[in-house]
Scaffold this motif. Structure first.
Motif, mmCIF file in Angstrom:
data_model
loop_
_atom_site.group_PDB
_atom_site.id
_atom_site.type_symbol
_atom_site.label_atom_id
_atom_site.label_comp_id
_atom_site.label_asym_id
_atom_site.label_seq_id
_atom_site.Cartn_x
_atom_site.Cartn_y
_atom_site.Cartn_z
ATOM 1 N N ALA A 66 0.773 -1.371 -0.097
ATOM 2 C CA ALA A 66 -0.041 -0.167 0.184
ATOM 3 C C ALA A 66 1.007 1.276 -0.066
ATOM 4 N N GLU A 67 1.949 1.070 0.726
ATOM 5 C CA GLU A 67 3.192 2.488 0.895
ATOM 6 C C GLU A 67 3.287 2.734 -0.302
ATOM 7 N N ARG A 68 3.961 1.513 -0.943
ATOM 8 C CA ARG A 68 4.795 1.516 -2.240
ATOM 9 C C ARG A 68 3.782 2.298 -3.150
ATOM 10 N N LEU A 69 2.392 1.690 -3.536
ATOM 11 C CA LEU A 69 1.600 2.215 -4.520
ATOM 12 C C LEU A 69 1.148 3.619 -4.191
ATOM 13 N N GLN A 70 1.066 4.180 -2.925
ATOM 14 C CA GLN A 70 0.967 5.484 -2.642
ATOM 15 C C GLN A 70 1.899 6.325 -3.097
ATOM 16 N N GLN A 71 3.105 5.884 -2.963
ATOM 17 C CA GLN A 71 4.506 6.643 -3.060
ATOM 18 C C GLN A 71 4.445 6.905 -4.687
ATOM 19 N N LYS A 72 3.848 5.925 -5.488
ATOM 20 C CA LYS A 72 3.645 5.823 -6.908
ATOM 21 C C LYS A 72 2.727 6.778 -7.503
ATOM 22 N N GLY A 73 1.916 7.271 -6.785
ATOM 23 C CA GLY A 73 0.594 8.118 -7.006
ATOM 24 C C GLY A 73 -0.706 7.371 -7.666
ATOM 25 N N VAL A 74 -0.715 6.062 -7.091
ATOM 26 C CA VAL A 74 -1.576 5.245 -7.850
ATOM 27 C C VAL A 74 -3.144 5.812 -7.414
ATOM 28 N N ASP A 75 -3.940 5.602 -8.320
ATOM 29 C CA ASP A 75 -5.227 6.190 -8.170
ATOM 30 C C ASP A 75 -6.035 5.139 -7.628
ATOM 31 N N PHE A 76 -6.382 4.935 -6.329
ATOM 32 C CA PHE A 76 -7.157 3.989 -5.658
ATOM 33 C C PHE A 76 -8.641 4.105 -5.815
ATOM 34 N N VAL A 77 -9.289 3.005 -6.013
ATOM 35 C CA VAL A 77 -10.957 2.894 -6.093
ATOM 36 C C VAL A 77 -11.249 3.145 -4.783
ATOM 37 N N ILE A 78 -10.688 2.350 -3.803
ATOM 38 C CA ILE A 78 -10.865 2.501 -2.271
ATOM 39 C C ILE A 78 -9.393 2.640 -1.792
ATOM 40 N N ALA A 79 -9.322 3.530 -1.239
ATOM 41 C CA ALA A 79 -7.910 3.921 -0.498
ATOM 42 C C ALA A 79 -7.655 2.985 0.431
ATOM 43 N N PRO A 80 -6.416 2.578 0.961
ATOM 44 C CA PRO A 80 -6.134 1.733 1.836
ATOM 45 C C PRO A 80 -6.562 2.148 3.299
ATOM 46 N N HIS A 81 -7.181 1.131 3.989
ATOM 47 C CA HIS A 81 -7.709 1.569 5.226
ATOM 48 C C HIS A 81 -8.446 0.043 5.953
ATOM 49 N N ARG A 82 -8.539 0.177 7.225
ATOM 50 C CA ARG A 82 -8.827 -1.006 7.992
ATOM 51 C C ARG A 82 -10.471 -1.091 7.917
ATOM 52 N N ARG A 83 -10.819 -2.620 7.985
ATOM 53 C CA ARG A 83 -12.059 -2.706 7.860
ATOM 54 C C ARG A 83 -12.560 -3.993 8.933
ATOM 55 N N PHE A 84 -13.631 -3.730 9.448
ATOM 56 C CA PHE A 84 -14.161 -4.800 10.439
ATOM 57 C C PHE A 84 -13.189 -4.607 11.539
ATOM 58 N N ALA A 85 -12.874 -3.492 12.041
ATOM 59 C CA ALA A 85 -12.059 -3.246 13.236
ATOM 60 C C ALA A 85 -12.967 -3.877 14.620
ATOM 61 N N GLY A 86 -11.755 -4.631 15.231
ATOM 62 C CA GLY A 86 -12.361 -5.046 16.605
ATOM 63 C C GLY A 86 -13.071 -6.516 16.416
ATOM 64 N N THR A 87 -13.112 -6.944 15.200
ATOM 65 C CA THR A 87 -13.599 -8.225 15.186
ATOM 66 C C THR A 87 -12.765 -9.180 14.529
ATOM 67 N N ALA A 88 -13.201 -10.517 14.515
ATOM 68 C CA ALA A 88 -12.339 -11.623 14.126
ATOM 69 C C ALA A 88 -11.756 -11.460 12.705
ATOM 70 N N GLY A 89 -12.576 -10.702 11.757
ATOM 71 C CA GLY A 89 -12.476 -10.668 10.488
ATOM 72 C C GLY A 89 -11.605 -9.121 10.088
ATOM 73 N N GLU A 90 -10.916 -8.657 11.310
ATOM 74 C CA GLU A 90 -10.480 -7.254 11.065
ATOM 75 C C GLU A 90 -9.312 -7.381 10.027
ATOM 76 N N GLN A 91 -9.207 -6.499 8.987
ATOM 77 C CA GLN A 91 -8.423 -6.540 7.812
ATOM 78 C C GLN A 91 -7.881 -5.270 7.321
ATOM 79 N N GLY A 92 -6.775 -5.043 6.717
ATOM 80 C CA GLY A 92 -6.661 -3.884 5.747
ATOM 81 C C GLY A 92 -7.170 -4.349 4.380
#
Length: 140
Positions: A87-113
């Motif tokens: 994610a950091e490498r792609l951000q440094q290259k200026g990639v246009d994300f459809v959905i930017a890197p973030h955390r999903r399902f925080a605090g659950t068993a399925g928590e993920q980036g």
């Protein structure tokens, strides 16, 4: 590693696909011919087929935790440290994300980036990162 998957995608420009999957994503190129190219996509076989008549077609979206997730999409699940580095490498290259890197399902068993982007042909990709891939991937 489980059995690698094989996925074939239509692209309208092989040079653009090589630049995206090879140069940007860092996927080594395997076999190729005039109208197709194999890539080692994080240990999986991804084949892009030059199909100029393939229309990008309408894309659907599904709401997931407030994000408009593009459907269809494909991608890989990575250990969280590898996901952060990508994610950091792609951000440094200026990639246009459809959905930017973030955390999903925080605090659950399925928590993920997670993040989404598109290849030059409009194919949607998702990259997920888990702190414990084996323990979290299918946890309920």
């Amino acid at each position: 590693m489980p059995c690698p998957f094989h996925l074939a995608l239509a692209v309208d420009d092989l040079a653009a696909a090589r630049a995206f999957y090879g140069a940007l994503m860092g996927c080594p190129e395997g076999r190729s011919a005039t109208h197709w190219v194999d890539f080692d996509f994080f240990g999986h076989q991804l084949v892009v087929h030059h199909t100029p008549e393939a229309a990008r077609g309408p894309r659907a979206h599904n709401a997931v935790e407030g994000d408009a997730v593009p459907v269809p999409h494909f991608g890989v699940v990575l250990p969280l440290s590898q996901w952060h580095a990508l994610a950091e490498r792609l951000q440094q290259k200026g990639v246009d994300f459809v959905i930017a890197p973030h955390r999903r399902f925080a605090g659950t068993a399925g928590e993920q980036g997670t993040f989404f982007l598109q290849d030059p042909a409009g194919n949607a990709l998702e990259f997920k990162g888990f702190a414990d891939v084996e323990g979290q991937l299918f946890a309920q």
